[in-house]
Design a protein around this motif. Structure first.
Motif, mmCIF file in Angstrom:
data_model
loop_
_atom_site.group_PDB
_atom_site.id
_atom_site.type_symbol
_atom_site.label_atom_id
_atom_site.label_comp_id
_atom_site.label_asym_id
_atom_site.label_seq_id
_atom_site.Cartn_x
_atom_site.Cartn_y
_atom_site.Cartn_z
ATOM 1 N N ARG A 296 32.728 -20.629 -41.538
ATOM 2 C CA ARG A 296 32.027 -18.921 -42.296
ATOM 3 C C ARG A 296 32.928 -17.845 -42.640
ATOM 4 N NH1 ARG A 296 25.723 -16.684 -43.540
ATOM 5 N NH2 ARG A 296 26.819 -14.982 -44.435
ATOM 6 N N TYR A 297 33.170 -17.510 -41.145
ATOM 7 C CA TYR A 297 33.728 -16.519 -40.443
ATOM 8 C C TYR A 297 34.759 -16.098 -40.037
ATOM 9 C CZ TYR A 297 29.223 -14.529 -41.305
ATOM 10 O OH TYR A 297 27.640 -14.081 -42.026
ATOM 11 N N TYR B 265 45.391 -20.534 -39.299
ATOM 12 C CA TYR B 265 44.208 -19.183 -39.347
ATOM 13 C C TYR B 265 43.646 -18.818 -40.130
ATOM 14 C CZ TYR B 265 39.948 -16.882 -37.179
ATOM 15 O OH TYR B 265 38.823 -16.712 -37.193
ATOM 16 N N HIS B 266 42.507 -18.958 -41.012
ATOM 17 C CA HIS B 266 41.780 -17.339 -41.650
ATOM 18 C C HIS B 266 41.092 -16.945 -41.545
ATOM 19 C CE1 HIS B 266 45.014 -18.484 -44.661
ATOM 20 N NE2 HIS B 266 44.750 -19.566 -44.535
ATOM 21 N N SER B 267 40.022 -15.513 -41.585
ATOM 22 C CA SER B 267 38.707 -15.245 -41.411
ATOM 23 C C SER B 267 38.811 -13.756 -42.401
ATOM 24 C CB SER B 267 39.060 -14.450 -40.462
ATOM 25 O OG SER B 267 37.692 -13.496 -40.276
ATOM 26 N N PRO B 268 37.647 -13.503 -43.098
ATOM 27 C CA PRO B 268 37.059 -12.659 -43.903
ATOM 28 C C PRO B 268 37.601 -11.307 -43.284
ATOM 29 C CG PRO B 268 35.043 -13.672 -44.040
ATOM 30 C CD PRO B 268 36.571 -14.467 -42.945
ATOM 31 N N ILE B 269 37.537 -11.464 -41.928
ATOM 32 C CA ILE B 269 36.917 -10.214 -41.452
ATOM 33 C C ILE B 269 38.079 -10.596 -39.852
ATOM 34 C CG2 ILE B 269 35.635 -8.729 -39.022
ATOM 35 C CD1 ILE B 269 33.273 -11.063 -40.395
ATOM 36 N N GLU B 270 39.267 -9.368 -39.786
ATOM 37 C CA GLU B 270 40.294 -8.738 -39.658
ATOM 38 C C GLU B 270 40.323 -8.606 -38.084
ATOM 39 O OE1 GLU B 270 44.496 -7.142 -40.132
ATOM 40 O OE2 GLU B 270 43.265 -7.295 -42.316
ATOM 41 N N SER C 49 36.624 -8.387 -32.849
ATOM 42 C CA SER C 49 35.356 -8.560 -31.832
ATOM 43 C C SER C 49 34.876 -8.443 -33.561
ATOM 44 C CB SER C 49 35.724 -6.665 -31.417
ATOM 45 O OG SER C 49 35.107 -6.187 -31.333
ATOM 46 N N ARG C 50 35.023 -7.380 -34.283
ATOM 47 C CA ARG C 50 33.733 -7.308 -35.309
ATOM 48 C C ARG C 50 33.719 -8.644 -36.232
ATOM 49 N NH1 ARG C 50 35.332 -4.580 -40.358
ATOM 50 N NH2 ARG C 50 33.562 -4.890 -41.574
ATOM 51 N N ARG C 51 34.562 -9.361 -36.274
ATOM 52 C CA ARG C 51 34.296 -10.969 -36.444
ATOM 53 C C ARG C 51 33.105 -11.247 -35.616
ATOM 54 N NH1 ARG C 51 39.127 -13.599 -34.957
ATOM 55 N NH2 ARG C 51 40.088 -12.347 -36.994
ATOM 56 N N PHE C 52 33.741 -11.404 -34.354
ATOM 57 C CA PHE C 52 32.760 -11.964 -32.910
ATOM 58 C C PHE C 52 31.176 -11.274 -33.501
ATOM 59 C CE2 PHE C 52 30.624 -11.116 -29.262
ATOM 60 C CZ PHE C 52 30.333 -12.471 -28.672
ATOM 61 N N PHE C 53 30.677 -10.253 -33.618
ATOM 62 C CA PHE C 53 29.994 -9.414 -33.755
ATOM 63 C C PHE C 53 29.510 -9.784 -34.281
ATOM 64 C CE2 PHE C 53 30.783 -6.860 -30.007
ATOM 65 C CZ PHE C 53 30.478 -7.004 -28.817
#
Lengths: 643, 643
Positions: free
Chosen positions: B253-254, B263-268, B271-275
């Motif tokens: 999801r993230y 690799y792609h993520s909606p959250i760059e 650290s923020r992705r992790f939290f």
């Protein structure tokens, strides 16, 4: 284990007068025999293992004999006996408790309440383990209020026997260690009735099992079953249905029935007689405090060693690893408790010495006995409370690893849990302490009165009451040399700290006495006044014991030769004093003893002492010198590869 | 059970929005299936019994489905799910935890971190119990610092697979519920590496056992063995030796790997992705707080009922029997804790409602999520700490009887013990709370600054930060109507009490922010400043949570119709507020918020509230409405014949 340098010097201070006995236990007992089981055993297997260990102690050590006088076939080395026993508190606590039942309670009842006839007949078997016994005092209906026990022991002149009977379920003996499985002879506390007259609680030896283990006719035995801890101890229940034993089974030191069937006692008052009998059992409380202290030191050794090695987060800069014990919050959890453990251990040592002096007759008389009982009650209450709280904190300080049985906190916690309520519920014991304080206070008042000194104020009375415990002259010198309790320097000065402890105790006692003076009569109002004062009374008791503990610490530091060990001990003493004041700092401000600013600064001072001791924390737990086999865990093993 | 009158009215207040769900659990589950075992079972038998109970829950209730959205095949009734789960906290806590692992952690990871593909493939089996899973986050080397986990998940483009590997003993997954015996699929948290680049911790589904229970190749399973409690939960260890799973096993999801292996993520920000990922797991903490609260209420119900019936001594006049709960010291032990349990339960209800609103999208956005997480962390820390302390006090309040396993304290204590350190160590969680407070504070500062309001003082900033939680308008009205915090009446007035709680929080936060502002850089000095401020930071967090809890209590009282129930709740609220202030009264005096005299009077006021509530204590625990089968003990049975 061999310690070096400072740790070794501190060990000798902590080990105290019977340090050799401690070293013997460390080196001569095969630790594997007494170590806690690594896995949870089925209950009966654990009970057998515990019994085996107790029999091994009986067969190979002088534990039991050291606790008896020469007339009793012993060596009169009471301090050695209790100290060796305390060391077992590092091992499987089921063994500690079961040995305590056999040698301390059962043996102690015969030694303390019996006469030569009983000593000759029973003590050899008690000491060598061939006669297993139990101590049947507590009933389902009465624990703390022993004076109201319901079991009866009625003298039958026609057969010259005593008939032991449990008239109700409430009269059933309950939680009795050894009753469920192993004990053959019970020391039963019962209301003695001779010729229709009640003489109060006495102790009678009642066979409950035959040699082959068959329960005797008229005796009903129950099993308390699974318990939170101490699973190796076979706690059980006993009921008696008109069970008859010979008259001579009455332990008759303080009350006897003569050949003509008449009751005699050297102590006229039934109530005083009762308390005298209870007084002979004081060693049980002292031993429980000892075991609780030892278990706490095991927990602290584990948690502090773990905190020395375990890392949690990295410092923001990333490079340096921060060990758990580097965190202020972690220090604040463990180090003041370590300091309190030091203080309580040194106070325990002083208590054991005092007990030894009373037992050998070096100190004599009713006052010495009363003071010993009050002190034992107070130290037991504070040490067991400290154990429960500290072992908990240590478990949490080791996180998930602390929760695994292999890492010992599980058994340390579960086994010591009952220490706060057995051998005297802590709340009841602190009341006993306060009662002793009030008695001394009113004695002193009375004495001053009869000397015509009625103009003396309450303060003079308490000055007379607050007897310094150990090293009175050192304490006095320190207080006299202190900058005075009002100055800002008071808190940093040992004399100033002592003065604050003492002053708090005096004030609480004086105001308590004033408050209770209003409760003269014997009616419900009087109960209400006492009841409303109960929290105050408990505070006074606590303040008293904390003062006694601080004095023991100060005396021990004073007796240590100058050097690094002494300096370290002095800082630990400082941390004990400051953190104790800090915990009750609201009281000191409310009563004008500290300013709001001093109170506020206190927390910083405690934190600073912790930081100061942090580099020495490992040394301070190493000095406990706990045999490796009794603190073998996976806590550090797993970290080897980790950090 | 049927309650009448006041107890029934209070029950509906305490039961809250999902009261019907609570009633269903009370009446529809066969309590015998979920009751704690009366005797200590062999570990494997207890594990099987626990598994059976979890499978029964899966088969016969909507527990799991209620916690899923409609796209996930659920009913979107998240509050119902968590509330039903909380009720299991009265039963065998092994069942509570094992169900929590299956439905909450394992199910929650798939629901929160996965996408439709995973929901379709795994959630039906998760919910009906045909696919047993575990949640493999904690490692031997890292518990609290999840971001530093060592397990790796490396993408292999050649086979389109992920390779899961444990490079060291420190990387071993540890304490994992379900791993030792039952789980087939593990949600493994690992550092994701794609094309040589690290993307931080992600969750990957890794089969660890075949259908027949055989451990899969490359997986090494260990058993954590005996634990202090929760013996029905099969905690274990997992190591992976280059274990390969399909790319789609990444819960994406993230963060996802596309068909081209990128690799792609909606959250760059990694650290923020992790939290964000961690944030989806907040329900675990909420549930642990719920279970701890329930277990505490069981303990209080037992101890207070016992204290209502058990006598200790007689009054001096001899006639009247004094019940344990008549003693001031006994009231002081139990009743403030009862009040705190009420407060925490009502705060928990408010927290569950908040979680429900966030989960259903009724409340949206990053702020709502962050606030929920901080609140969950704070309530979890205070509720589990309260549980550990209170269950202990309750055990001691029942003396020797409390020590017998049959009377439940043994399992309540041992099972809940780990709650203070799992699902987030309490110290770390309180730091999280404080961090949230500081972030809001600096955001507010920044906002005011950019609005050119740089002349605003710290006070205005905190006014903006201290958002009232529930029923803000009631709170504001009460504070405005209060006699002011300086007046002697402040303590007796709800507005005055609220003001004191709020004022303490503000002051601690302001001074903390000032203190930390000095720590700007990323160097060792900065760590030292943070470290020195750690005790201060923990106090600020605690003050915040206690204020939030009081507000929840006040709002709940306000929503109760006038009558006896409301009056009683109001007094309980008073006791919570006063005893909480009393506990920290040194702080209030040190900071000029209370005079020394006010502080002194506070203890009397707490005692008086206890005396006032004493006749209603049984009603107050009856209102918890705990099914009889879950509090069946011998505590009262034995007293029947006694008193």
């Amino acid at each position: 284990m061999r310690l070096m340098g400072t740790a070794e010097q501190i060990r000798t201070v902590l080990d105290g007068r019977w340090g050799e006995v401690r070293q013997q236990v460390r080196t001569e007992l095969d630790p594997a025999d007494f170590a806690p089981p690594r896995d949870l055993l089925p209950m009966d297997e654990h009970r057998q293992r515990t019994l085996d260990a107790v029999l091994r102690l009986a067969g190979t050590t002088d534990f039991a004999r050291n606790g008896l006088t020469r007339e009793q076939g012993g060596t009169d080395d009471h301090g050695a006996s209790v100290t060796a026993f305390e060391m077992l508190g590092h091992a499987d606590l089921s063994v500690f408790v079961k040995a305590g039942v056999q040698f301390g309670l059962f043996g102690g009842a015969i030694a303390g309440l019996g006469t030569q006839r009983h000593w000759d007949a029973y003590l050899p078997g008690m000491a060598d383990g061939s006669l297993l016994g139990c101590f049947a005092m507590t009933e389902t209906g009465h624990g703390s209020d022993v004076q109201s026990l319901l079991t009866t022991a009625t003298y039958l002149p026609e057969s010259d026997e005593l008939e032991i009977h449990s008239p109700s379920l409430a009269a059933r003996k309950d939680y009795i260690g050894g009753a469920a499985r192993d004990a053959r002879l019970a020391a039963v506390f019962a209301q003695l009735v001779v010729d229709g007259e009640q003489h109060g609680v006495h102790c009678v030896l009642v066979p409950i099992r035959d040699e082959d283990g068959t329960v005797r006719p008229g005796v009903t035995v129950g099993d308390c079953g699974a318990k939170m801890g101490l699973r190796g101890v076979d706690n059980g229940r006993l009921s008696f249905d008109h069970v008859r034993v010979p008259r001579h089974n009455l332990l008759n030191r303080y009350g006897t029935i003569d050949d003509d069937g008449r009751y005699h006692s050297p102590i006229e008052s039934a109530s005083r007689r009762f308390f005298t009998m209870l007084g002979t059992l004081v060693r049980g409380r002292i031993s429980v405090a000892g075991g609780a202290g030892a278990a706490t030191r095991t927990a602290l050794t584990l948690a502090i060693t773990y905190a020395e090695h375990r890392t949690q987060f990295h410092v923001p800069s990333g490079e340096r690893e921060v060990h758990l014990l580097d965190y202020r919050a972690h220090q604040a959890k463990l180090l003041p408790r370590l300091a309190r453990s030091y203080a309580l251990m040194l106070a325990q040592n002083a208590l054991v010495e005092q007990m030894h002096r009373v037992a050998t007759g070096e100190e004599d008389g009713e006052d010495a006995q009363r003071e010993l009982e009050a002190r034992a009650a107070g130290i037991k209450a504070l040490t067991t409370e400290h154990a429960t709280q500290t072992i908990q904190v240590c478990r949490e300080a080791c996180g998930g690893a602390g929760y695994l049985s292999v890492n010992r906190f599980a058994d340390l916690k579960a086994d010591t849990d009952v220490f706060t309520t057995f051998e005297g519920d802590n709340t009841v014991l602190l009341q006993l302490v306060a009662k002793g304080m009030l008695t001394s206070y009113s004695d002193a008042f009375h004495e001053l009165d009869t000397r015509g000194a009625f103009f003396f104020g309450a303060r003079q009375v308490t000055e007379a009451v607050i007897e310094r415990t150990v090293g009175g002259s050192i304490i006095q010198r320190l207080i006299s040399g202190s900058p005075g309790r009002d100055g800002d320097a008071a808190l940093a000065d040992r004399g100033g700290q002592l003065d604050l402890f003492e002053d708090r105790e005096k004030h609480l006692l004086e105001t308590l006495a004033m408050r209770l003076r209003r409760a003269g009569g014997d009616d419900a109002d009087s109960f209400a006044i006492f009841n409303d004062a109960q929290p105050h009374l408990l505070l006074a008791a606590r303040a008293h014991v904390e003062r006694v503990v601080l004095e023991a610490f100060v005396a021990a530091v004073d007796a240590t030769p100058p050097g690094e060990a002494r300096e370290l001990l002095d800082t630990v003493c400082d941390l004990y004093a400051l953190s104790t004041i800090a915990q009750d700092r609201a009281w000191f401000v409310e009563h004008g003893r500290l300013s709001a600013q001093q109170s506020k600064d206190l927390l910083g001072a405690v934190d600073r002492r912790c930081a100061q001791l942090r580099p020495h924390a490992q040394t301070l737990v190493d000095a406990f010198a706990i045999p490796m086999a009794w603190r073998e865990t996976e806590l550090i093993a797993d970290l080897g590869d980790v950090s």
